[in-house]
Scaffold this motif. Structure first.
Motif, PDB file in Angstrom:
ATOM      1  N   HIS A 100       0.870  -1.198   0.000  1.00 21.93           N
ATOM      2  CA  HIS A 100       0.000   0.000   0.000  1.00 21.93           C
ATOM      3  C   HIS A 100       0.895   1.232   0.000  1.00 21.93           C
ATOM      4  O   HIS A 100       1.357   1.681   1.051  1.00 21.93           O
ATOM      5  CB  HIS A 100      -0.906  -0.041   1.242  1.00 21.93           C
ATOM      6  N   HIS A 116       1.199   4.885  -2.454  1.00 21.50           N
ATOM      7  CA  HIS A 116       0.807   5.706  -3.611  1.00 21.50           C
ATOM      8  C   HIS A 116       2.084   6.333  -4.173  1.00 21.50           C
ATOM      9  O   HIS A 116       2.751   7.101  -3.453  1.00 21.50           O
ATOM     10  CB  HIS A 116      -0.154   6.806  -3.182  1.00 21.50           C
ATOM     11  N   HIS A 161      -9.643   1.401  -0.605  1.00 22.15           N
ATOM     12  CA  HIS A 161      -9.490   2.034   0.703  1.00 22.15           C
ATOM     13  C   HIS A 161     -10.872   2.026   1.367  1.00 22.15           C
ATOM     14  O   HIS A 161     -11.861   2.461   0.759  1.00 22.15           O
ATOM     15  CB  HIS A 161      -9.059   3.491   0.559  1.00 22.15           C
ATOM     16  N   HIS A 189      -6.323  -0.197   4.503  1.00 28.19           N
ATOM     17  CA  HIS A 189      -6.586   0.336   5.847  1.00 28.19           C
ATOM     18  C   HIS A 189      -7.503  -0.628   6.605  1.00 28.19           C
ATOM     19  O   HIS A 189      -7.048  -1.607   7.143  1.00 28.19           O
ATOM     20  CB  HIS A 189      -7.163   1.760   5.841  1.00 28.19           C
ATOM     21  N   ASP A 229       2.016   3.973   2.793  1.00 29.18           N
ATOM     22  CA  ASP A 229       0.964   4.841   2.243  1.00 29.18           C
ATOM     23  C   ASP A 229       1.547   5.976   1.388  1.00 29.18           C
ATOM     24  O   ASP A 229       1.556   5.869   0.161  1.00 29.18           O
ATOM     25  CB  ASP A 229       0.074   5.389   3.372  1.00 29.18           C
TER      26      ASP A 229
HETATM   27 ZN    ZN Z   1      -3.574   4.883   0.781  1.00 31.41          ZN
END
Ligand code: ZN
Ligand code: ADE
Length: 340
Positions: free
Chosen positions: A17, A19, A197, A221, A278
């Motif tokens: 996870h 981005h 998400h 998450h 993240d």
């Molecule tokens: Zn994320």
């Protein structure tokens, strides 16, 4: 360095996870702004970092979308991705599944192909030169319409060999999974794996809908699922993996004290929790910093740390052979420390 931090740093890991636009460090932001003759609303790297104070997800997203304006050419996307890969290579991450937000770029007039070709070229080099295996997951921005998601999916069909899955990100509250059911159905029918998400800021019902309506293969998450015992039971019995992002939760104030971070409780409940960064450039750390933060604040044992790492390999979208090779590498590492 303590023995436990050395153990974390040397441990082979998978990230599931992250981005890629959230790995844009302020230094690279300035380099790319200069290269592309873009004026930034900040005078220095320090000023950018000082702006990274968030009280909720939306605060962060506003600055994250602004940051990506410096990404224009294929080479920019390559440089962004390569910088991330070299960073995680130094942290012993051996597999990564990367999100990208095509609409964050196509809406600014950047071609889908420019974005994906730059990222994919770096991922290929990452495998050849650094031995990091990877997959690319295209996220739909949930604050935009389902029509826009469907158009984005259409663009992706020309690049099926470069994308393993589809996800859903951006502002969660007020944008429930139900709005993207058709786009996810179509993505599934085209053979993409599915993630979303849910439960980052949104209620347990959003998690349930991500399971029932979007039919996700992995949950991004999922923290707020803990508010609903029957949902927890279901996630455990389905062995649904959760991509938990500790420093992100702290920086976005979902967790106000790291000693209260729910990841240890998740393991106790039998949830398949994994550790991820993240948006590492914005939240204060990559994989090792995330592992170190929860280990320090929750007093995790080596066995718990190993479980989190094993879950990461197990929940990855790699072929079985690669999964096994990574688990074997981890077992060998654990044996050197007489644990596991
Ligand atoms: Zn994320
Ligand atoms: N896009 C980038 N980071 C995100 C996050 N933590 N939640 C939702 N959307 C995102």
């Amino acid at each position: 360095m303590t023995e436990l931090s050395a153990f974390i740093e040397g441990m082979p890991k998978a990230e599931l996870h992250m981005h890629i636009e959230g790995s844009l460090e302020p230094e690279l932001m300035f380099d790319l702004a200069a290269r592309n003759e873009i004026e930034l609303p900040f005078k220095s790297v320090e000023e950018v970092r000082a702006a990274y104070q968030f009280t909720e997800l939306q605060d962060f997203l506003d600055i994250y979308y602004q940051g990506m304006n410096v990404l224009i050419t294929e080479q920019d996307f390559y440089d962004l991705t390569w910088a991330y890969l070299t960073k995680i290579h130094a942290q012993n991450v051996i597999h990564t599944e990367i999100f990208f937000d095509p609409q964050g770029h196509t809406d600014r007039g950047i071609a889908f192909k420019t974005v994906i070709d730059g990222i994919s070229r770096a991922l290929k080099d990452g495998e050849e030169k650094l031995g990091i295996t990877s997959g690319l997951i295209m996220c739909f921005l949930r604050h935009l319409s389902e029509e826009s998601a469907l158009e984005t999916l259409e663009s992706a069909l020309d690049h099926k060999d470069q994308i393993i899955g589809v996800g859903l990100d951006s502002s969660e509250l007020g944008f429930p999974p139900a709005g993207f059911q058709r786009a996810f159905e179509k993505a599934k029918s085209e053979g993409f794996l599915l993630v979303a998400h849910a439960g980052e800021e949104g209620p347990p019902d959003y998690v349930r809908d991500a399971l029932d309506l979007l039919k996700i293969d992995r949950l991004d998450h999922g923290n707020r699922a803990l508010e609903d015992d029957s949902l927890v039971d279901r996630l455990v019995s389905e062995q649904m993996a959760l991509t938990v992002c500790p420093l992100s939760n702290y920086k976005l104030a979902g967790v106000t004290d790291m000693r209260q971070h729910p990841i240890a409780k998740m393991l106790d409940l039998g949830l398949k929790a994994t550790v991820n960064s993240d948006d590492p450039a914005y939240f204060g750390g990559y994989m090792n910093e995330n592992y170190l933060a929860i280990t320090d604040s929750l007093g995790l044992s080596k066995d718990q740390i190993l479980t989190l790492a094993r879950n990461g390999f197990d929940a990855s979208f790699c072929i079985q052979e690669r999964k096994q090779a990574m688990q074997d590498q981890l077992d060998k590492y654990a044996a050197e420390y007489n644990v596991g």
